[in-house]
Design a protein around this motif. Structure first.
Motif, mmCIF file in Angstrom:
data_model
loop_
_atom_site.group_PDB
_atom_site.id
_atom_site.type_symbol
_atom_site.label_atom_id
_atom_site.label_comp_id
_atom_site.label_asym_id
_atom_site.label_seq_id
_atom_site.Cartn_x
_atom_site.Cartn_y
_atom_site.Cartn_z
ATOM 1 N N TYR A 1 -1.966 90.558 -45.060
ATOM 2 C CA TYR A 1 -0.835 89.649 -44.843
ATOM 3 C C TYR A 1 -0.282 89.905 -43.452
ATOM 4 N N SER B 1 2.844 88.689 -40.877
ATOM 5 C CA SER B 1 4.055 87.931 -40.574
ATOM 6 C C SER B 1 4.626 88.417 -39.250
ATOM 7 N N ALA C 1 3.355 84.370 -32.862
ATOM 8 C CA ALA C 1 2.344 83.606 -33.596
ATOM 9 C C ALA C 1 1.367 82.933 -32.644
ATOM 10 N N ASN D 1 -3.008 79.428 -40.626
ATOM 11 C CA ASN D 1 -2.522 79.728 -41.962
ATOM 12 C C ASN D 1 -2.600 81.209 -42.324
ATOM 13 N N GLN D 2 -3.087 82.027 -41.398
ATOM 14 C CA GLN D 2 -3.070 83.483 -41.589
ATOM 15 C C GLN D 2 -1.752 84.099 -41.135
ATOM 16 N N HIS E 1 2.400 84.055 -40.742
ATOM 17 C CA HIS E 1 3.658 83.575 -41.289
ATOM 18 C C HIS E 1 4.784 83.940 -40.320
ATOM 19 N N VAL F 1 8.573 84.479 -39.740
ATOM 20 C CA VAL F 1 9.757 84.796 -40.540
ATOM 21 C C VAL F 1 10.831 85.379 -39.626
ATOM 22 N N GLU G 1 15.390 83.769 -45.643
ATOM 23 C CA GLU G 1 13.974 83.803 -45.254
ATOM 24 C C GLU G 1 13.515 85.201 -44.857
ATOM 25 N N GLU H 1 11.175 87.107 -47.228
ATOM 26 C CA GLU H 1 9.883 86.545 -47.610
ATOM 27 C C GLU H 1 8.722 87.549 -47.542
ATOM 28 N N PRO H 2 8.599 88.385 -46.490
ATOM 29 C CA PRO H 2 7.488 89.347 -46.481
ATOM 30 C C PRO H 2 7.508 90.293 -47.678
ATOM 31 N N GLN I 1 6.192 88.472 -50.678
ATOM 32 C CA GLN I 1 4.738 88.293 -50.636
ATOM 33 C C GLN I 1 3.998 89.589 -50.971
#
Length: 423
Positions: free
Chosen positions: A144, A146, A153, A164-165, A167, A169, A407, A410-411, A414
């Protein structure tokens, strides 16, 4: 469903008593604990720290020495995964050792067949191309990924990671809560014994710098009520001044950024009486940077303003509480600005690194200037304007800040979900 316990090693810049990085760790630990309470997974953290004993005493978690390879390897070997982050770990602006170290820890975990999670990191600047293939290889094997801003990013996408790899945040500190039973009130009001005890428990104290009738500097511990000392009399007046938090660091060799900040603060204090509350985030360097400016402000208390500084404050939640009492925060340190925004306190950033600009961009804002060309007059104007329009600023930003705070978890969500599926 049967509850399970999972051990997670957490790698970052921990144990160095940098309030920002310690806030990242506390935020990650808090988010993991809260998300685990909503699932059947209990997390047992193992933190890689430069000072394991201190980290254990501060957070009540197990810690091992980050520079002792055998300890790190054994911790990874017995774990169920590795979290790397957050913060600006993969950058070569401050030296050549950071990127190889943090990538090495991740790669070691991958060699041991452990899932690896990148937790809201800020990537870069990476100025040396030799590091690019190393980062690409390690990140492509992560479970994962982020990052805390679009620029990070974009960098990873240029390296070949799929969109899509990755995220995007907020910084985890956006989700850091105030300490339990926190007494949240402007420094302009009374300070309760609970607050004094909490600061004392952290091993720190708070000092007000004032002047006696002759203009000589004197230090006095904060009492239950703040005092304003006039230039012609020692008579005490109880007043409530706007509290301006100030977080600074050394950056330019000639200290021109600190000189410009001092000039701006003096101009601001000439327009209206304020309480300048210096908050060193990295000890002891930021204390020295703060006092460098304070020494240039010696006459503003004659006109009704006050100057104070937090001393030896290393608990991130207590520092967050300090920031929450401010009316506005002037910050060079990224996490001073994040602390402020998370508490709905208007942040005024001074940029020495792109991460400052990137965070402010998420608030649809921009720095007051950068360290190379900061104008003290413009800084004073911006601060004065925000003080006058604080309610409008809050109305414009409240919903966005609330969303970022949510938000930021979120990590953790996940990671807990992944570990829960693994059983």
């Amino acid at each position: 469903m049967v509850p399970t316990t999972k051990k997670l090693v957490i790698s970052g810049y921990y144990g160095f008593r940098n309030s920002g990085d310690e806030a990242v760790l506390k935020s990650i630990l808090t988010a993991l604990e809260e998300e685990s309470q909503r699932s059947n997974v209990t997390i047992e953290p193992i933190v890689l720290s430069i000072d394991p004993a201190w980290t254990t005493s501060m957070y009540g978690v197990r810690a091992v020495h980050r520079m002792k390879l055998k300890e790190v390897r054994e911790a990874l070997k017995e774990s169920d995964g590795l979290i790397s982050g957050g913060g600006s770990l993969l950058q070569d602006a401050t030296g050549l050792k950071s990127i190889p170290y943090y990538l090495g820890v991740i790669k070691l975990a991958q060699w041991l067949k452990k899932p690896t999670f990148i937790y809201a990191q800020g990537i870069g600047p990476v100025n040396r191309k030799i590091f690019n293939p190393m980062i690409r290889s390690v990140f492509k094997s992560c479970t994962y990924v982020s990052v805390r801003d679009e620029q990070s990013a974009d960098y990873l996408r240029r390296l070949g990671l799929k969109w899509n790899q990755i995220h995007v945040v907020p910084d985890p500190v956006m989700g850091l809560p105030l300490p339990e039973k926190a007494f949240v009130q402007s420094v302009g009001g009374n300070i309760t014994s609970d607050t004094v005890d909490a600061t004392a428990a952290d091993g720190g104290n708070s000092t007000v710098v004032a002047h006696d009738a002759s203009g000589v500097d004197v230090d006095a511990n904060i009492t239950l009520e703040r005092q304003q000392v006039g230039s012609d009399t020692s008579e005490t007046k109880h007043v409530k001044l706007p509290v301006i938090g100030v977080s600074v660091r050394f950056w330019e060799a000639d200290r021109k950024e600190l000189t410009a900040i001092a000039a701006g603060l003096k101009k601001l204090a000439a327009r209206k009486a304020v309480h300048l509350r210096f908050m060193p985030f990295h000890l002891p360097d930021d204390v020295q940077a703060s006092r460098f400016i304070m020494e240039m402000l010696d006459d503003i208390t004659r006109k009704g303003s006050e100057i104070s500084i937090t001393e030896d404050l290393t608990d991130p939640q207590l520092m967050l509480e300090e920031v929450s009492r401010c009316d506005l925060m002037i910050g060079m340190r990224l996490h001073s600005l994040i602390y402020a925004a998370s508490q709905y306190v208007p942040p005024v950033g001074i940029s020495y690194d792109p991460k400052i600009d990137q965070f402010l961009l998420r608030l649809e804002s921009e720095p007051a200037g950068d360290t190379g060309s900061l104008d003290g007059d413009k800084l004073a104007e911006q601060v004065a304007g925000l003080l006058d329009q604080r309610s409008q600023w809050l109305k414009q930003h409240e919903d966005r800040i609330t969303a970022l705070k949510q938000e930021a978890r979120e990590p953790a969500k996940q990671i807990i979900t992944y570990l829960g599926r693994k059983g």
